[in-house]
Scaffold this active site. Structure first.
Site, PDB file in Angstrom:
ATOM      1  N   ARG A  65      94.338  59.638  30.529  1.00 28.21           N
ATOM      2  CA  ARG A  65      95.773  59.650  30.779  1.00 28.21           C
ATOM      3  C   ARG A  65      96.496  58.497  30.081  1.00 28.21           C
ATOM      4  NH1 ARG A  65     100.428  59.820  31.470  1.00 28.21           N
ATOM      5  NH2 ARG A  65     101.603  60.330  33.344  1.00 28.21           N
ATOM      6  N   ARG A 112      93.474  68.384  43.688  1.00 26.36           N
ATOM      7  CA  ARG A 112      93.703  67.235  42.807  1.00 26.36           C
ATOM      8  C   ARG A 112      92.416  66.445  42.572  1.00 26.36           C
ATOM      9  NH1 ARG A 112      99.210  65.401  42.222  1.00 26.36           N
ATOM     10  NH2 ARG A 112     100.253  67.362  41.805  1.00 26.36           N
ATOM     11  N   TYR A 171     111.618  73.847  42.853  1.00 25.19           N
ATOM     12  CA  TYR A 171     111.751  72.889  41.747  1.00 25.19           C
ATOM     13  C   TYR A 171     112.886  73.285  40.811  1.00 25.19           C
ATOM     14  CZ  TYR A 171     107.596  70.325  43.038  1.00 25.19           C
ATOM     15  OH  TYR A 171     106.706  69.540  43.709  1.00 25.19           O
ATOM     16  N   ARG A 221      94.556  60.850  39.236  1.00 21.28           N
ATOM     17  CA  ARG A 221      94.628  59.427  38.911  1.00 21.28           C
ATOM     18  C   ARG A 221      93.681  58.545  39.708  1.00 21.28           C
ATOM     19  NH1 ARG A 221     101.011  59.149  38.992  1.00 21.28           N
ATOM     20  NH2 ARG A 221     100.463  60.665  40.573  1.00 21.28           N
ATOM     21  N   ASP A 233      99.242  72.511  35.756  1.00 20.01           N
ATOM     22  CA  ASP A 233     100.246  72.201  36.768  1.00 20.01           C
ATOM     23  C   ASP A 233     100.996  73.468  37.135  1.00 20.01           C
ATOM     24  OD1 ASP A 233     101.470  69.509  37.961  1.00 20.01           O
ATOM     25  OD2 ASP A 233     103.015  71.043  37.835  1.00 20.01           O
TER      26      ASP A 233
HETATM   27  O1  CP3 Z   1      92.654  68.819  40.373  1.00 16.03           O
HETATM   28  C1  CP3 Z   1      93.518  69.689  40.641  1.00 16.03           C
HETATM   29  O2  CP3 Z   1      93.842  69.984  41.811  1.00 16.03           O
HETATM   30  C2  CP3 Z   1      94.120  70.485  39.491  1.00 16.03           C
HETATM   31  C3  CP3 Z   1      95.305  69.974  38.927  1.00 16.03           C
HETATM   32  C4  CP3 Z   1      96.668  70.118  39.590  1.00 16.03           C
HETATM   33  C5  CP3 Z   1      97.734  69.289  39.204  1.00 16.03           C
HETATM   34  N1  CP3 Z   1      98.871  69.723  39.793  1.00 16.03           N
HETATM   35  C6  CP3 Z   1      97.630  68.175  38.265  1.00 16.03           C
HETATM   36  C7  CP3 Z   1      98.656  67.130  38.316  1.00 16.03           C
HETATM   37  C8  CP3 Z   1      97.172  71.035  40.502  1.00 16.03           C
HETATM   38  C9  CP3 Z   1      96.437  72.101  41.273  1.00 16.03           C
HETATM   39  C10 CP3 Z   1      98.565  70.779  40.624  1.00 16.03           C
HETATM   40  C11 CP3 Z   1      99.443  71.609  41.463  1.00 16.03           C
HETATM   41  C12 CP3 Z   1     100.786  71.115  41.715  1.00 16.03           C
HETATM   42  N2  CP3 Z   1     101.647  70.485  40.856  1.00 16.03           N
HETATM   43  C13 CP3 Z   1     101.464  71.317  42.924  1.00 16.03           C
HETATM   44  C14 CP3 Z   1     100.923  72.061  44.091  1.00 16.03           C
HETATM   45  C15 CP3 Z   1      99.951  71.222  44.828  1.00 16.03           C
HETATM   46  C16 CP3 Z   1     100.572  70.193  45.663  1.00 16.03           C
HETATM   47  O3  CP3 Z   1     100.380  68.993  45.389  1.00 16.03           O
HETATM   48  O4  CP3 Z   1     101.252  70.595  46.609  1.00 16.03           O
HETATM   49  C17 CP3 Z   1     102.726  70.752  42.805  1.00 16.03           C
HETATM   50  C18 CP3 Z   1     103.783  70.718  43.858  1.00 16.03           C
HETATM   51  C19 CP3 Z   1     102.841  70.249  41.499  1.00 16.03           C
HETATM   52  C20 CP3 Z   1     104.022  69.615  40.905  1.00 16.03           C
HETATM   53  C21 CP3 Z   1     103.741  68.251  40.471  1.00 16.03           C
HETATM   54  N3  CP3 Z   1     102.941  67.915  39.409  1.00 16.03           N
HETATM   55  C22 CP3 Z   1     104.253  67.066  41.042  1.00 16.03           C
HETATM   56  C23 CP3 Z   1     105.162  66.998  42.235  1.00 16.03           C
HETATM   57  C24 CP3 Z   1     103.740  66.014  40.283  1.00 16.03           C
HETATM   58  C25 CP3 Z   1     104.081  64.569  40.417  1.00 16.03           C
HETATM   59  C26 CP3 Z   1     103.451  63.945  41.575  1.00 16.03           C
HETATM   60  C27 CP3 Z   1     102.183  63.272  41.191  1.00 16.03           C
HETATM   61  O5  CP3 Z   1     101.176  63.481  41.874  1.00 16.03           O
HETATM   62  O6  CP3 Z   1     102.200  62.517  40.230  1.00 16.03           O
HETATM   63  C28 CP3 Z   1     102.887  66.560  39.308  1.00 16.03           C
HETATM   64  C29 CP3 Z   1     102.096  65.827  38.310  1.00 16.03           C
HETATM   65  C30 CP3 Z   1     100.629  66.069  38.325  1.00 16.03           C
HETATM   66  N4  CP3 Z   1     100.021  67.282  38.385  1.00 16.03           N
HETATM   67  C31 CP3 Z   1      99.622  65.074  38.196  1.00 16.03           C
HETATM   68  C32 CP3 Z   1      98.390  65.741  38.179  1.00 16.03           C
HETATM   69  C33 CP3 Z   1      97.025  65.137  38.029  1.00 16.03           C
HETATM   70  C34 CP3 Z   1      99.847  63.623  38.032  1.00 16.03           C
HETATM   71  C35 CP3 Z   1     100.182  63.373  36.594  1.00 16.03           C
HETATM   72  C36 CP3 Z   1      99.850  61.990  36.136  1.00 16.03           C
HETATM   73  O7  CP3 Z   1      98.695  61.712  35.814  1.00 16.03           O
HETATM   74  O8  CP3 Z   1     100.785  61.191  36.057  1.00 16.03           O
END
Ligand code: CP3
Length: 655
Positions: free
Chosen positions: A351, A338, A463, A342, A387
């Site tokens: 964003r 990540r 999911y 944010r 994602d």
């Molecule tokens: O920088 C990086 O690592 C690359 C981007 C990345 C995102 N999601 C962007 C994202 C990666 C590698 C993921 C993987 C992901 N997504 C996982 C596996 C990694 C982990 O955290 O275990 C999972 C379970 C998801 C599913 C997911 N996507 C969730 C549960 C959420 C909401 C929680 C949150 O952090 O807001 C997301 C949204 C998400 N994916 C965001 C980002 C940057 C946040 C979105 C926003 O800006 O509101």
């Protein structure tokens, strides 16, 4: 300067870095030239049109008579300049208050912000305001929603070209349409700058093209054709980064068979030039590399084909790639899960303007935040901004992201019938991820490896079944325990899609892939072996041998040996295990990635350094350690602490 140009004058990053930027704007030519130069571009200003008010505007005067005679039920104002010009013509014969009173008694439509402003300046409050992006489509639906058009007499103020679709759409709904042409446009009196720009485009001597109205597009192409260089100008545009002020202009560009690479968020000059500066380099790298590859395919020359593979081979000796192969490196490579998120102000700025899924779907935005994170943090790997849930989009289960709640799946998969409903998935539907990878790969080609990624079948299934995030995985495990056959079919489907999706990312240029089995730690080892391992293994087995695979999960202290059995060149570790002990348990037969607690980044920098030091000590300089967090960076993390961590790892691990 007006408000359209102000926004860029206080802020001169990003920069064009010397690119040659052609702009076709006439009225604001000088301002556009200044904006381009302030952003480090070479401005090629080529005014493409001249606006000519119709002398003796009979159409306007005729319209005024009929308006005052109560002959229209609806008047549509298409443009700001046109609205003002129409009034200027009408006011040569009639008093403004009489015209305004006549309009106030009927339905008036403003197509966009400019006609709204013009109307209000004249004392008219529009009865209907067309929502963005203000094309004829939104106009028609906004109007039809409020007025039964059948039999209504509708006048459309027009400026420049006629909009046949709008007229046809109104007539199809039974309206009687009167066109009120106010302005016409023509080529500029002095065509030398435009000719010179067209020659430069045809010769490949220009990098960026900026169109600020649809009429410009017509004039540019018509003049090019009149000069006999139509085809070479079109080929020239195909190699350039082409920007358009808005959807109407883009439609016109596409109507001539040309591509549009970007549109600004707001249809304003300052925004357009700023986005052009931000995106042009990435777009050009991608376009020109694509052009090179197409030539390589068409030409049988073996030398060309070999050189098109050069970027990947240049990276094979990168410390990140070497660590995946457990080879010695001059320092411990580090990247952070990540890392584009944010916690980073640059990310939040993008964003604020876009929904999360929209960011993922727009390659230029995804590429931008990916590359920005690498540049800000100086990490040793990029991870494509995307994602793990994106493959659920073509499965049509109603994926969306709710503010604060994370992902939501409207139609969870809980029964065999639910599984049957999932359509066959073609990962081409996720081509935008490949396009983003191409942009990033080429921007970073020789410097930083790019990680593609996907969710592992179990985490994706969780999911799909839970309908979102979960704490206990009750529905998932119940499904697994009560419908084992359907479970395996679901997992096979997910494994197939995931393998295809990762292969597509590799074909686009991903150097490494990571498989996120984030929630697999909720299972005991027997269930993992029976319900998960074969499916994750089939994904990993599908990945070409020369592309390293990172296999990641959390709370997996009880599963590490089994995860290694499923596959992966690198096993991800979270902070709940001691890195030295975990690696020893794996007999050092794989590389490891991890494992600082993400919440350690909330401590002060000396504490962060001490904890990074402890992890490096546990790795003990052994080849095959990639420093990372044990899970993703949290949104509230101070960005400077993240930067300090990366610096500390580089500094303390230098050998
Ligand atoms: O920088 C990086 O690592 C690359 C981007 C990345 C995102 N999601 C962007 C994202 C990666 C590698 C993921 C993987 C992901 N997504 C996982 C596996 C990694 C982990 O955290 O275990 C999972 C379970 C998801 C599913 C997911 N996507 C969730 C549960 C959420 C909401 C929680 C949150 O952090 O807001 C997301 C949204 C998400 N994916 C965001 C980002 C940057 C946040 C979105 C926003 O800006 O509101």
């Amino acid at each position: 300067m007006n408000s359209e140009t102000e926004s860029s004058s206080s802020d001169i990053t990003p920069s064009f870095g010397g690119l040659r930027v052609v702009a076709f704007e006439s009225r604001m030519a000088a301002e556009v030239a200044t904006m381009i130069r302030r952003r480090g571009g070479v401005a090629i200003i080529a005014p493409a049109m001249r606006e000519v008010p119709l002398e003796n505007n009979h159409a306007a005067l005729d319209f005024a008579e009929r308006l005052l005679g109560g002959e229209f039920e609806v008047v549509v104002f298409m443009t700001g300049v046109g609205t003002r010009a129409l009034f200027a013509a009408m006011e040569t014969r009639h008093q403004r208050p009489a015209l305004v009173t006549a309009l106030a008694a009927i339905t008036t439509v403003a197509r966009g912000p400019k006609p709204i402003r013009a109307m209000r300046d004249l004392g008219i409050e529009p009865s209907i305001v067309v929502p963005e992006p203000n094309t004829w489509r939104e106009l028609l639906s906004a109007l039809a929603a409020k007025v039964e058009l059948k039999g209504k007499r509708v006048a459309v103020q027009e400026y420049g070209v006629s909009n046949h679709e709008l007229t046809a759409g109104l007539e199809a709904r039974g309206a009687r349409v009167t066109i009120v042409p106010v302005y016409r446009w023509t080529l500029p009196a002095d065509r030398r700058p435009l000719r010179a720009a067209l020659n430069a485009i045809a010769a490949g001597a220009a990098d960026v093209a900026i169109f600020t109205s649809s009429n410009q597009v017509t004039n540019v192409i018509q003049l090019a054709e009149a000069e006999g260089i139509g085809d070479s100008v079109k080929r020239g545009f195909a190699r350039m980064a082409v920007g358009s002020i808005g959807p109407v202009c883009s439609e016109q560009i596409r109507a001539y068979g040309l591509g549009v690479d970007f549109e600004p968020e707001h249809s304003k000059l300052g925004h357009l030039i700023k986005e052009a500066a931000a995106l042009a380099t990435l777009i050009l790298i991608a376009k020109r590399a694509d052009a090179g590859r197409i030539e390589a395919v068409e030409s049988p020359s073996p030398r060309r084909a070999a050189s098109s593979n050069a970027p990947r081979s240049l990276l094979t000796d990168h410390p990140m790639m070497k660590a995946c192969r457990r080879e010695a490196t001059p320092y411990t490579p580090v990247w952070l899960m990540r890392q584009a998120g944010r916690y980073m102000p640059e990310y939040r700025r993008v964003r604020e303007q876009h929904e999360f899924l929209e960011m993922c779907k727009r390659p230029e935005l995804s590429a931008e935040v990916t590359v920005t994170a690498v540049e800000r943090l100086k990490v040793d790997a990029a991870i494509i901004f995307a994602d793990i849930l994106l493959p659920l989009i073509p499965m049509e289960v109603g994926l969306h992201f709710e503010k604060g709640d994370g992902p939501v799946i409207d139609r969870p998969v809980r029964t065999e019938a639910d599984l049957e409903r999932i359509p066959a998935v073609d990962v081409a539907a996720l081509g935008f991820v490949g396009d983003a990878i191409k942009l990033v790969h080429r921007a970073l080609a020789a410097t930083t490896p790019l990680i593609g990624f996907a969710g592992a079948p179990f985490t994706l299934a969780s999911y799909l079944i839970e309908g979102g995030s979960s704490r206990q995985y009750q529905a998932t495990k119940t499904f697994m325990y009560t419908q084992p056959e359907t479970w395996h079919r679901l997992m096979e489907l997910l494994a197939r899609v995931t393998a295809d999706y990762l292969k597509m990312q590799i074909a686009a240029g991903a150097d490494i892939v990571q498989i996120f089995d984030s929630w697999v730690g909720s299972l005991g080892p027997d269930d993992y072996r029976r319900f998960v391992l074969p499916h994750t293994a089939s994904v990993i087995a599908a990945i070409p041998a020369d592309v390293p695979v990172i296999h990641f999960g959390t709370v997996t202290g009880n599963l590490l040996e089994l995860m290694r059995e499923a596959g992966g060149d690198v096993i991800g570790l979270d902070w709940r295990v001691n890195l030295a002990e975990a690696w020893a348990r794996l007999n050092y037969s794989v590389a490891v990635q991890g494992n600082l607690d993400p919440i350690a980044l909330f401590a002060d920098i000396p504490e962060i350094r001490a904890r990074a030091r402890a992890i490096l000590d546990q790795a003990d300089g052994r080849p095959g350690h990639i420093f990372n967090l044990g899970h993703g960076i949290l949104p509230e993390t101070p960005a400077e602490h993240v930067i300090a961590l990366v610096d500390a790892v580089h500094e303390m691990s230098a050998r």
